[in-house]
Design a protein around this motif. Structure first.
Motif, PDB file in Angstrom:
ATOM      1  N   TRP A 154     -16.869  -6.880 -12.106  1.00 30.23           N
ATOM      2  CA  TRP A 154     -17.904  -7.897 -11.981  1.00 30.23           C
ATOM      3  C   TRP A 154     -17.977  -8.514 -10.580  1.00 30.23           C
ATOM      4  O   TRP A 154     -18.831  -9.363 -10.324  1.00 30.23           O
ATOM      5  CB  TRP A 154     -17.725  -8.998 -13.029  1.00 30.23           C
ATOM      6  N   ALA A 155     -17.114  -8.082  -9.671  1.00 29.43           N
ATOM      7  CA  ALA A 155     -17.204  -8.507  -8.274  1.00 29.43           C
ATOM      8  C   ALA A 155     -17.990  -7.502  -7.436  1.00 29.43           C
ATOM      9  O   ALA A 155     -18.064  -7.623  -6.218  1.00 29.43           O
ATOM     10  CB  ALA A 155     -15.816  -8.684  -7.676  1.00 29.43           C
ATOM     11  N   LEU A 156     -18.574  -6.493  -8.113  1.00 30.31           N
ATOM     12  CA  LEU A 156     -19.377  -5.485  -7.433  1.00 30.31           C
ATOM     13  C   LEU A 156     -20.842  -5.676  -7.794  1.00 30.31           C
ATOM     14  O   LEU A 156     -21.186  -5.976  -8.940  1.00 30.31           O
ATOM     15  CB  LEU A 156     -18.940  -4.075  -7.840  1.00 30.31           C
ATOM     16  N   VAL A 157     -21.726  -5.510  -6.819  1.00 25.83           N
ATOM     17  CA  VAL A 157     -23.171  -5.535  -7.045  1.00 25.83           C
ATOM     18  C   VAL A 157     -23.725  -4.234  -6.493  1.00 25.83           C
ATOM     19  O   VAL A 157     -23.603  -3.951  -5.301  1.00 25.83           O
ATOM     20  CB  VAL A 157     -23.846  -6.740  -6.354  1.00 25.83           C
ATOM     21  N   GLN A 158     -24.319  -3.433  -7.390  1.00 31.00           N
ATOM     22  CA  GLN A 158     -24.840  -2.119  -7.005  1.00 31.00           C
ATOM     23  C   GLN A 158     -23.739  -1.268  -6.338  1.00 31.00           C
ATOM     24  O   GLN A 158     -23.979  -0.554  -5.369  1.00 31.00           O
ATOM     25  CB  GLN A 158     -26.039  -2.268  -6.073  1.00 31.00           C
ATOM     26  N   GLY A 159     -22.520  -1.411  -6.850  1.00 28.93           N
ATOM     27  CA  GLY A 159     -21.401  -0.642  -6.334  1.00 28.93           C
ATOM     28  C   GLY A 159     -20.804  -1.171  -5.046  1.00 28.93           C
ATOM     29  O   GLY A 159     -19.879  -0.566  -4.491  1.00 28.93           O
ATOM     30  N   ILE A 160     -21.324  -2.306  -4.553  1.00 29.58           N
ATOM     31  CA  ILE A 160     -20.865  -2.883  -3.285  1.00 29.58           C
ATOM     32  C   ILE A 160     -19.923  -4.058  -3.561  1.00 29.58           C
ATOM     33  O   ILE A 160     -20.239  -4.941  -4.369  1.00 29.58           O
ATOM     34  CB  ILE A 160     -22.058  -3.356  -2.425  1.00 29.58           C
ATOM     35  N   ARG A 161     -18.772  -4.071  -2.889  1.00 31.04           N
ATOM     36  CA  ARG A 161     -17.861  -5.210  -2.999  1.00 31.04           C
ATOM     37  C   ARG A 161     -18.485  -6.450  -2.365  1.00 31.04           C
ATOM     38  O   ARG A 161     -18.939  -6.404  -1.225  1.00 31.04           O
ATOM     39  CB  ARG A 161     -16.542  -4.904  -2.297  1.00 31.04           C
ATOM     40  N   VAL A 162     -18.496  -7.541  -3.101  1.00 29.61           N
ATOM     41  CA  VAL A 162     -19.077  -8.790  -2.600  1.00 29.61           C
ATOM     42  C   VAL A 162     -17.987  -9.856  -2.570  1.00 29.61           C
ATOM     43  O   VAL A 162     -17.481 -10.264  -3.625  1.00 29.61           O
ATOM     44  CB  VAL A 162     -20.261  -9.256  -3.479  1.00 29.61           C
ATOM     45  N   ASP A 163     -17.626 -10.286  -1.376  1.00 26.89           N
ATOM     46  CA  ASP A 163     -16.530 -11.252  -1.213  1.00 26.89           C
ATOM     47  C   ASP A 163     -16.744 -12.525  -2.024  1.00 26.89           C
ATOM     48  O   ASP A 163     -15.794 -13.091  -2.571  1.00 26.89           O
ATOM     49  CB  ASP A 163     -16.366 -11.623   0.266  1.00 26.89           C
ATOM     50  N   TYR A 164     -17.999 -13.001  -2.071  1.00 30.99           N
ATOM     51  CA  TYR A 164     -18.282 -14.262  -2.751  1.00 30.99           C
ATOM     52  C   TYR A 164     -17.968 -14.198  -4.245  1.00 30.99           C
ATOM     53  O   TYR A 164     -17.693 -15.214  -4.873  1.00 30.99           O
ATOM     54  CB  TYR A 164     -19.755 -14.651  -2.573  1.00 30.99           C
ATOM     55  N   LEU A 165     -18.019 -12.996  -4.816  1.00 28.03           N
ATOM     56  CA  LEU A 165     -17.789 -12.843  -6.250  1.00 28.03           C
ATOM     57  C   LEU A 165     -16.332 -12.550  -6.597  1.00 28.03           C
ATOM     58  O   LEU A 165     -15.908 -12.759  -7.726  1.00 28.03           O
ATOM     59  CB  LEU A 165     -18.669 -11.713  -6.804  1.00 28.03           C
ATOM     60  N   ALA A 166     -15.585 -12.048  -5.635  1.00 24.44           N
ATOM     61  CA  ALA A 166     -14.208 -11.609  -5.906  1.00 24.44           C
ATOM     62  C   ALA A 166     -13.249 -12.797  -5.984  1.00 24.44           C
ATOM     63  O   ALA A 166     -13.238 -13.654  -5.104  1.00 24.44           O
ATOM     64  CB  ALA A 166     -13.750 -10.647  -4.811  1.00 24.44           C
ATOM     65  N   PRO A 167     -12.407 -12.847  -7.021  1.00 23.96           N
ATOM     66  CA  PRO A 167     -11.361 -13.873  -7.061  1.00 23.96           C
ATOM     67  C   PRO A 167     -10.370 -13.644  -5.916  1.00 23.96           C
ATOM     68  O   PRO A 167     -10.028 -12.499  -5.605  1.00 23.96           O
ATOM     69  CB  PRO A 167     -10.683 -13.635  -8.415  1.00 23.96           C
ATOM     70  N   ALA A 168      -9.944 -14.710  -5.294  1.00 22.66           N
ATOM     71  CA  ALA A 168      -8.982 -14.607  -4.194  1.00 22.66           C
ATOM     72  C   ALA A 168      -8.020 -15.780  -4.266  1.00 22.66           C
ATOM     73  O   ALA A 168      -8.434 -16.920  -4.504  1.00 22.66           O
ATOM     74  CB  ALA A 168      -9.703 -14.591  -2.847  1.00 22.66           C
ATOM     75  N   ILE A 169      -6.756 -15.498  -4.065  1.00 28.16           N
ATOM     76  CA  ILE A 169      -5.731 -16.545  -4.026  1.00 28.16           C
ATOM     77  C   ILE A 169      -5.251 -16.659  -2.589  1.00 28.16           C
ATOM     78  O   ILE A 169      -4.664 -15.725  -2.038  1.00 28.16           O
ATOM     79  CB  ILE A 169      -4.555 -16.209  -4.956  1.00 28.16           C
ATOM     80  N   TYR A 170      -5.521 -17.798  -1.972  1.00 28.73           N
ATOM     81  CA  TYR A 170      -5.169 -18.034  -0.572  1.00 28.73           C
ATOM     82  C   TYR A 170      -3.817 -18.723  -0.481  1.00 28.73           C
ATOM     83  O   TYR A 170      -3.384 -19.420  -1.417  1.00 28.73           O
ATOM     84  CB  TYR A 170      -6.228 -18.923   0.095  1.00 28.73           C
ATOM     85  N   LEU A 171      -3.193 -18.558   0.669  1.00 31.00           N
ATOM     86  CA  LEU A 171      -1.951 -19.289   0.927  1.00 31.00           C
ATOM     87  C   LEU A 171      -2.208 -20.787   0.866  1.00 31.00           C
ATOM     88  O   LEU A 171      -1.376 -21.551   0.363  1.00 31.00           O
ATOM     89  CB  LEU A 171      -1.395 -18.899   2.302  1.00 31.00           C
ATOM     90  N   THR A 172      -3.384 -21.209   1.340  1.00 30.36           N
ATOM     91  CA  THR A 172      -3.719 -22.642   1.297  1.00 30.36           C
ATOM     92  C   THR A 172      -3.873 -23.139  -0.147  1.00 30.36           C
ATOM     93  O   THR A 172      -3.643 -24.313  -0.430  1.00 30.36           O
ATOM     94  CB  THR A 172      -5.004 -22.923   2.097  1.00 30.36           C
ATOM     95  N   ASP A 173      -4.262 -22.252  -1.075  1.00 34.52           N
ATOM     96  CA  ASP A 173      -4.329 -22.648  -2.491  1.00 34.52           C
ATOM     97  C   ASP A 173      -2.947 -23.050  -3.011  1.00 34.52           C
ATOM     98  O   ASP A 173      -2.803 -24.034  -3.739  1.00 34.52           O
ATOM     99  CB  ASP A 173      -4.858 -21.487  -3.348  1.00 34.52           C
ATOM    100  N   ILE A 174      -1.950 -22.268  -2.627  1.00 37.32           N
ATOM    101  CA  ILE A 174      -0.584 -22.547  -3.085  1.00 37.32           C
ATOM    102  C   ILE A 174      -0.111 -23.900  -2.563  1.00 37.32           C
ATOM    103  O   ILE A 174       0.526 -24.686  -3.281  1.00 37.32           O
ATOM    104  CB  ILE A 174       0.369 -21.418  -2.624  1.00 37.32           C
TER     105      ILE A 174
END
Length: 364
Positions: free
Chosen positions: A24-44
């Motif tokens: 569900w982070a892909l649109v038309q087979g393209i990776r979309v950063d805005y949709l992808a879950p990401a865990i940042y060091l700053t989150d921790i």
């Protein structure tokens, strides 16, 4: 606690993160950063800080029914659920900053000076190098590119093309927004010691070399209208919300426009269409770009809120902004809103969201 918050500010410009790429982070087979879950060091680091909260405000619990509806009826519920978790995280960070406001205001300049300092050095090195520095800097968030990379942001000076500075940010406009807000934070210091003066100079240079028109307008506009913030906010809001209608008329009229302006009008028109499909609760937080053939959110934070969380969401967002202005007609907040009229990063990208949360917590 002081060490952790200082480390958070120092690492604010970085993109040290683990990205996950479900279907569900892909649109038309393209990776979309805005949709992808990401865990940042700053989150921790943020989680470690908010564990020290004395209490959680009740309004977080009052929002739960709306969050549930916005998630259940979302175009991509997984994206919306993750985005609401992130919003909660940054909201709690704002509460933490507010609880420790006096202490944080006094200690913020030093780590912020380090952050703007290395960001400016990275950005200037990229300009001189004609591309990224790579190596260790890749792990801090720098992406590999050069003058010939498709879609890279360039500026033409006397017939010569130069790379606009990215540093460790996703785009030079985000770099510019960080430098702009940092400049105003340093300028508001009552002490104006060597740290604050150095921070003002460094961040001002950062704004200049970014060649970001939005940052230039916000810098000048914030000074020109610093006594009229409260009165100008309704104008900024109304302009933003009628932008889809205006964009539709301009695009139908076949007016020849520069590509970047035309794309922004297309995104505004699309945001209006997304809103009309679900006007009350929106399409779901974080999902507006899935409806765009350009795979970008609308370049206006009010339109972004309007399309993704509907009438209820925009009312809550406006209530927050009005409350902030009543508490303190801050030039920092006004600068964020002005740049937010022409870009989306204050509500979509980790570094900008983090800085926005700190500003909100410092005002409340």
């Amino acid at each position: 606690m002081d060490f952790l918050f200082g480390l958070l500010v120092i690492l604010l410009p970085t993109q040290i993160a683990l990205h996950i790429w479900p279907d569900w982070a892909l649109v038309q087979g393209i990776r979309v950063d805005y949709l992808a879950p990401a865990i940042y060091l700053t989150d921790i680091i943020i989680v470690a800080l908010v564990l020290n909260l004395k209490k959680i405000p009740r309004f977080f619990f009052y929002l739960l029914p709306f969050i549930a509806l916005n998630t259940i009826y979302s175009e991509i519920w997984q994206v919306t659920l993750f985005k609401w978790i992130k919003i909660t995280e940054f909201g709690l960070l704002a509460v933490f900053v507010n609880e420790n406001k006096k202490q944080i205001i006094n200690r913020l300049p030093k780590p912020l000076l380090i952050a703007v300092g290395y960001s400016l050095l990275f950005g200037m090195a990229q300009i001189l190098n004609g591309g990224t520095l790579n190596g260790l800097f890749y792990f801090l968030g720098e992406r590999s590119f050069n003058l010939s990379t498709p879609g890279i942001a360039l500026v033409n000076i006397f017939g010569q093309h130069y790379i606009r500075p990215y540093a460790t940010f996703p785009h030079p406009n985000v770099f510019a927004g960080f430098m702009l807000v940092s400049f105003f934070i340093f300028s508001l210091s009552k002490n104006r010691k060597i740290i604050e003066k150095s921070g003002m100079i460094i961040s001002f240079i950062g704004v200049i070399i970014s060649f970001s028109l939005g940052a230039y307008i916000a810098l000048i506009g914030s000074f020109l209208f610093k006594k009229s913030f409260r009165f100008l906010f309704p104008a900024v809001l109304y302009f933003s919300l009628v932008l889809p209608i205006f964009s539709s008329f301009v695009l139908i009229g076949g007016v020849h426009l520069p590509k970047n302006i035309e794309e922004r009008l297309v995104l505004s028109k699309t945001a209006g269409e997304v809103f009309s499909a679900s006007p009350l609760i929106g399409s779901g937080l974080g999902t507006s770009l899935a409806a765009s053939r350009l795979l970008q959110p609308p370049h206006n934070i009010f339109l972004l809120v309007f399309s993704e969380v509907g009438i209820i969401g925009i009312c809550l967002f406006v209530y927050l902004i009005v409350k902030l202005f009543r508490k303190s007609p801050s030039i920092v907040l006004f600068a964020i809103l002005l740049t937010g009229m022409v870009d989306h990063y204050w509500l979509t990208l980790q570094q900008s969201q983090l800085l926005f949360a700190i500003v909100i917590g410092g005002i409340l």
